[in-house]
Scaffold this motif. Structure first.
Motif, PDB file in Angstrom:
ATOM      1  N   ARG A 154     -76.548  15.532 -77.132  1.00 52.53           N
ATOM      2  CA  ARG A 154     -75.412  15.641 -76.220  1.00 52.53           C
ATOM      3  C   ARG A 154     -75.397  14.468 -75.252  1.00 52.53           C
ATOM      4  O   ARG A 154     -76.439  13.967 -74.849  1.00 52.53           O
ATOM      5  N   GLY A 155     -74.193  14.067 -74.875  1.00 56.08           N
ATOM      6  CA  GLY A 155     -74.043  12.974 -73.929  1.00 56.08           C
ATOM      7  C   GLY A 155     -72.673  13.009 -73.289  1.00 56.08           C
ATOM      8  O   GLY A 155     -71.994  14.042 -73.290  1.00 56.08           O
ATOM      9  N   LEU A 156     -72.256  11.869 -72.771  1.00 54.50           N
ATOM     10  CA  LEU A 156     -71.007  11.772 -72.019  1.00 54.50           C
ATOM     11  C   LEU A 156     -70.221  10.559 -72.491  1.00 54.50           C
ATOM     12  O   LEU A 156     -70.786   9.469 -72.639  1.00 54.50           O
ATOM     13  N   ASN A 157     -68.931  10.748 -72.755  1.00 55.99           N
ATOM     14  CA  ASN A 157     -68.041   9.644 -73.074  1.00 55.99           C
ATOM     15  C   ASN A 157     -66.921   9.573 -72.045  1.00 55.99           C
ATOM     16  O   ASN A 157     -66.303  10.593 -71.720  1.00 55.99           O
ATOM     17  N   ALA A 158     -66.691   8.380 -71.513  1.00 58.40           N
ATOM     18  CA  ALA A 158     -65.582   8.127 -70.596  1.00 58.40           C
ATOM     19  C   ALA A 158     -64.446   7.483 -71.387  1.00 58.40           C
ATOM     20  O   ALA A 158     -64.671   6.565 -72.180  1.00 58.40           O
ATOM     21  N   CYS A 159     -63.226   7.938 -71.178  1.00 59.71           N
ATOM     22  CA  CYS A 159     -62.087   7.524 -71.997  1.00 59.71           C
ATOM     23  C   CYS A 159     -61.574   6.141 -71.599  1.00 59.71           C
ATOM     24  O   CYS A 159     -61.147   5.942 -70.452  1.00 59.71           O
ATOM     25  N   PRO A 160     -61.564   5.162 -72.508  1.00 59.26           N
ATOM     26  CA  PRO A 160     -61.039   3.828 -72.179  1.00 59.26           C
ATOM     27  C   PRO A 160     -59.530   3.839 -71.937  1.00 59.26           C
ATOM     28  O   PRO A 160     -59.029   3.091 -71.098  1.00 59.26           O
ATOM     29  N   GLY A 164     -57.633   2.600 -68.576  1.00 65.48           N
ATOM     30  CA  GLY A 164     -56.663   1.511 -68.560  1.00 65.48           C
ATOM     31  C   GLY A 164     -55.399   1.875 -67.801  1.00 65.48           C
ATOM     32  O   GLY A 164     -54.841   1.052 -67.048  1.00 65.48           O
ATOM     33  N   LEU A 165     -54.944   3.126 -67.977  1.00 65.83           N
ATOM     34  CA  LEU A 165     -53.765   3.582 -67.246  1.00 65.83           C
ATOM     35  C   LEU A 165     -54.025   3.626 -65.745  1.00 65.83           C
ATOM     36  O   LEU A 165     -53.157   3.246 -64.930  1.00 65.83           O
ATOM     37  N   ILE A 166     -55.207   4.094 -65.360  1.00 69.90           N
ATOM     38  CA  ILE A 166     -55.575   4.158 -63.942  1.00 69.90           C
ATOM     39  C   ILE A 166     -55.598   2.753 -63.340  1.00 69.90           C
ATOM     40  O   ILE A 166     -55.102   2.507 -62.223  1.00 69.90           O
ATOM     41  N   ARG A 167     -56.151   1.802 -64.064  1.00 67.45           N
ATOM     42  CA  ARG A 167     -56.235   0.427 -63.565  1.00 67.45           C
ATOM     43  C   ARG A 167     -54.843  -0.166 -63.401  1.00 67.45           C
ATOM     44  O   ARG A 167     -54.573  -0.885 -62.418  1.00 67.45           O
ATOM     45  N   GLU A 168     -53.956   0.092 -64.366  1.00 75.12           N
ATOM     46  CA  GLU A 168     -52.591  -0.431 -64.264  1.00 75.12           C
ATOM     47  C   GLU A 168     -51.884   0.124 -63.030  1.00 75.12           C
ATOM     48  O   GLU A 168     -51.228  -0.622 -62.278  1.00 75.12           O
ATOM     49  N   ARG A 169     -51.988   1.448 -62.820  1.00 74.83           N
ATOM     50  CA  ARG A 169     -51.347   2.048 -61.658  1.00 74.83           C
ATOM     51  C   ARG A 169     -51.964   1.520 -60.358  1.00 74.83           C
ATOM     52  O   ARG A 169     -51.250   1.231 -59.384  1.00 74.83           O
ATOM     53  N   SER A 189     -63.612  -5.760 -60.452  1.00 72.44           N
ATOM     54  CA  SER A 189     -64.936  -6.176 -60.924  1.00 72.44           C
ATOM     55  C   SER A 189     -66.054  -5.461 -60.171  1.00 72.44           C
ATOM     56  O   SER A 189     -67.187  -5.378 -60.648  1.00 72.44           O
ATOM     57  N   MET A 190     -65.729  -4.950 -58.981  1.00 74.72           N
ATOM     58  CA  MET A 190     -66.743  -4.281 -58.161  1.00 74.72           C
ATOM     59  C   MET A 190     -66.701  -2.763 -58.287  1.00 74.72           C
ATOM     60  O   MET A 190     -67.695  -2.091 -58.036  1.00 74.72           O
ATOM     61  N   LEU A 191     -65.542  -2.225 -58.681  1.00 73.04           N
ATOM     62  CA  LEU A 191     -65.376  -0.773 -58.712  1.00 73.04           C
ATOM     63  C   LEU A 191     -65.085  -0.296 -60.120  1.00 73.04           C
ATOM     64  O   LEU A 191     -64.253  -0.891 -60.826  1.00 73.04           O
ATOM     65  N   ALA A 192     -65.767   0.764 -60.538  1.00 72.42           N
ATOM     66  CA  ALA A 192     -65.484   1.392 -61.838  1.00 72.42           C
ATOM     67  C   ALA A 192     -64.279   2.303 -61.683  1.00 72.42           C
ATOM     68  O   ALA A 192     -64.270   3.192 -60.829  1.00 72.42           O
TER      69      ALA A 192
END
Length: 326
Positions: A154-160, A164-169, A189-192
């Protein structure tokens, strides 16, 4: 008053069936046993579910079902799995015994065992016990047994995509607030960026006679996800896991491809006739469905694919490999 017979002279299982038709598989599932694994000079006991099957001749009414648990019990008493958790050795041993006891042409065995691994959290260094599933499969059919070993992780996946939508907004809002493109890029570049997170469950299987350590497979599967998960996490550990996941967003398809590439890199000596399977399911958080990706095939097929060779019309399945059809 009922009389209790002490002997049975008629073997009903060997009788002629009403319909003369061979069966692909007949046997038992969910045989619960405790298996012994050697570790650090001692024997540890792990809980396992075991499935056993044989093929059934068209002139035979049934198999002797009681012999399956008996054979499993005898095999477990005879075998102690070694330090590297070679559960596939036990599966192969049981399959060979079942063929002999059932007088069958073919037998297949699957073992799924829970086993703990003590790890440390990524920042605080706290010990935490993580439970994984160890899988062993074997098939004996007279042409030489084949076996596979694998793990479920088991692990964790973050949705690309969502990220991308969050970054655009966010870029639009920052621009409206007066930030220029250079400043916006520096901020990103500093914030995920935030995104949808999914619990993931990966399965990786290798079919080979080479020794495979289950702990290596766990590492390969976890490295293919956005981040590992831990039972115990302090706040600094939580920050590390969440930030690590958002800095490594991955689709389920990415994880499957990375698992296969990781296995080929870890085991460069695998022959082209060995077998690999990688499967992962991501449990969605904003949808009512889950997503899955899988790739299986001979090692030679996978290497050719990665080198850009023309795609095959079909990929070799685990069943075909175990049956010795390739």
């Amino acid at each position: 008053m009922l009389e209790h017979a002490t002997t049975f002279t008629h073997d009903l299982q060997a009788a002629e069936p009403d319909v003369r038709l061979a069966l692909t598989r007949a046997g038992v599932t969910g045989v619960e046993k405790v298996i012994r694994i050697a570790h650090a000079g001692t024997e540890l006991l792990y809980y396992a579910d075991i499935d056993c099957f044989v093929d059934l001749d068209p002139v035979q009414k049934g198999v002797h079902m009681s012999r399956f648990p008996e054979t499993v019990a005898e095999a477990i008493d005879d075998v102690v799995i070694g330090e590297a958790l070679h559960v596939e050795d036990l599966a192969e041993h049981i399959a060979a015994q079942v063929v002999e006891r059932q007088r069958a042409v073919r037998s297949e065995v699957a073992i799924r065992a829970k086993f703990p691994v003590t790890r440390t959290t990524p920042v605080s260094g706290l010990p935490t016990q993580e439970i994984y599933h160890l899988i062993g499969q074997a098939l004996a059919n007279g042409s030489g047994p084949r076996r596979m070993v694998g793990v479920e992780v088991r692990g964790l996946n973050a949705c690309p995509c969502a990220q991308g939508l969050i970054r655009e907004r966010a870029a639009e809002r920052l621009a409206d607030a007066g930030y220029d493109h250079g400043q916006i890029d520096e901020i990103f570049s500093m914030l995920a960026a935030a995104t949808q997170n999914r619990r993931a469950e990966a399965t990786i299987m290798i079919g080979t006679n080479r020794e495979i350590d289950a702990r290596d497979l766990i590492g390969i599967a976890e490295d293919a996800m956005s981040a590992p998960v831990f039972e115990v996490l302090k706040r600094p550990d939580e920050l590390f896991v969440v930030e690590h996941a958002h800095l490594h967003p991955r689709f389920v398809e990415d994880s499957v491809r990375l698992m296969l590439a990781g296995a080929l890199e870890r085991y460069p000596d695998l022959s082209d006739r060995c077998f690999l399977l990688a499967r992962q399911i991501n449990f969605e958080t904003i949808h009512n469905h889950d997503v899955l990706a899988e790739r299986h095939g001979l090692v030679g097929e996978l290497r050719a694919d990665m080198e850009g060779a023309p795609g095959l019309p079909q990929h070799t399945t685990a069943r075909a490999w175990l049956e010795g059809l390739t």
